[in-house]
Design a protein around this motif. Structure first.
Motif, short mmCIF file in Angstrom:
data_model
loop_
_atom_site.label_atom_id
_atom_site.label_comp_id
_atom_site.label_asym_id
_atom_site.label_seq_id
_atom_site.Cartn_x
_atom_site.Cartn_y
_atom_site.Cartn_z
N ASN A 161 134.60 81.29 34.00
CA ASN A 161 134.11 82.47 34.71
C ASN A 161 132.98 83.16 33.95
OD1 ASN A 161 136.10 81.91 36.56
ND2 ASN A 161 137.49 83.52 35.85
N GLU A 162 133.12 83.32 32.64
CA GLU A 162 132.11 84.04 31.89
C GLU A 162 130.85 83.20 31.66
OE1 GLU A 162 133.54 86.23 28.51
OE2 GLU A 162 135.26 87.01 29.63
N ILE A 163 131.00 81.88 31.54
CA ILE A 163 129.82 81.03 31.46
C ILE A 163 129.10 81.00 32.81
CG2 ILE A 163 129.01 78.65 31.16
CD1 ILE A 163 131.01 78.30 28.95
N ALA A 164 129.85 81.04 33.91
CA ALA A 164 129.23 81.12 35.23
C ALA A 164 128.43 82.40 35.38
CB ALA A 164 130.30 81.03 36.32
N ALA A 165 128.97 83.52 34.88
CA ALA A 165 128.24 84.78 34.93
C ALA A 165 126.96 84.70 34.10
CB ALA A 165 129.13 85.91 34.41
N PHE A 166 127.06 84.03 32.96
CA PHE A 166 125.88 83.84 32.10
C PHE A 166 124.81 83.04 32.81
CE2 PHE A 166 123.81 80.94 29.04
CZ PHE A 166 123.08 81.86 28.31
N PHE A 167 125.21 81.93 33.46
CA PHE A 167 124.24 81.09 34.16
C PHE A 167 123.70 81.76 35.42
CE2 PHE A 167 126.11 77.19 32.03
CZ PHE A 167 124.97 76.94 31.29
#
Length: 244
Positions: A161-167
């Motif tokens: 979830n947090e890597i998706a937000a980053f991308f």
């Protein structure tokens, strides 16, 4: 919408790559881009970048109430100068030299992780990882490992979830920096349109996997994908140096 046999194969590849990234948090570009390029070079880099970004939109919309935006914010902010530096490096240094440097650095990071040298998830480490992801993603199109290696000891859902937000924010920044430096043309909208069902299907399949597998430890997958990413980047450097 009619699909040719090659487009159906590409759709299958996109779906499989999206399943991996939706499950682990990284991997779509690494797995899908080389295969799609063999089918049709126009898939890379524009459609691959946009399709991966679409997955980030879906994940963030689904998980928006549980996302810790404050924690990942330093990495998002650092992605902008990292992308800018990456675009400048592409203009001033041979791409194969950058690939050799970053591929070696990634392998070293994986080796240190295997030796249990883990970095704490702090605002400073997220800033560094976000910056490196911006540089690496802009120069080599493989920007996930710096962030994923930092999240390797977090739960799978937190990592995804947090890597998706980053991308979600980071990918457009990389594209913008490349466009400003004349390094990227986001064309082939028809290919993006035809591959979009693969993003939705891949995300749906990944949701089914969540109920089928109880193991929440994503660390082995992150280390494997990061190591493969490093080898791909190194290969780009070696072949680029030989051809140059």
């Amino acid at each position: 919408m009619l699909y040719s046999p090659d487009e159906l194969l590409a759709l299958l590849i996109v779906t499989g790559g999206i399943v991996v990234q939706a499950w682990v948090g990284i991997g779509f570009g690494l797995l899908a881009a080389p295969l799609l390029y063999l089918i049709e070079p126009a898939y890379v880099p524009g459609p691959v970048l946009v399709l991966g970004w679409m997955l980030s939109i879906v994940v963030v919309l689904k998980q928006r109430h549980s996302l810790n935006w404050r924690r990942v914010l330093p990495a998002i902010v650092a992605r902008l100068p990292g992308s800018w530096c990456g675009a400048l490096l592409l203009v001033s240094i041979a791409p194969w030299q950058l690939s050799l440097f970053f591929g070696t650095a990634l392998l070293l990071a994986v080796w240190l992780s295997l030796r249990r040298y883990a970095l704490a998830l702090t605002p400073f480490s997220l800033t560094v990882a976000g910056f490196l992801s911006g540089v690496l993603g802009t120069t080599t199109s493989v920007g996930g490992p710096p962030m994923a290696l930092l999240y390797q000891h977090e739960s799978r859902l937190t990592t995804r979830n947090e890597i998706a937000a980053f991308f979600l924010i980071g990918t457009p920044l990389s594209v913008l920096m490349l466009l400003l430096n004349g390094g990227l043309e986001l064309l082939a909208p028809s290919l993006i349109l035809k591959m979009t069902p693969g993003v939705l299907l891949g995300f749906w399949l990944s949701r089914r996997l969540e109920g089928a597998f109880l193991n929440d430890n994503v660390r082995p997958a992150i280390l494997l994908i990061s190591a493969l990413s490093a080898l791909v980047v190194l290969w780009q450097g070696v072949t680029g140096g030989l051809n140059g």
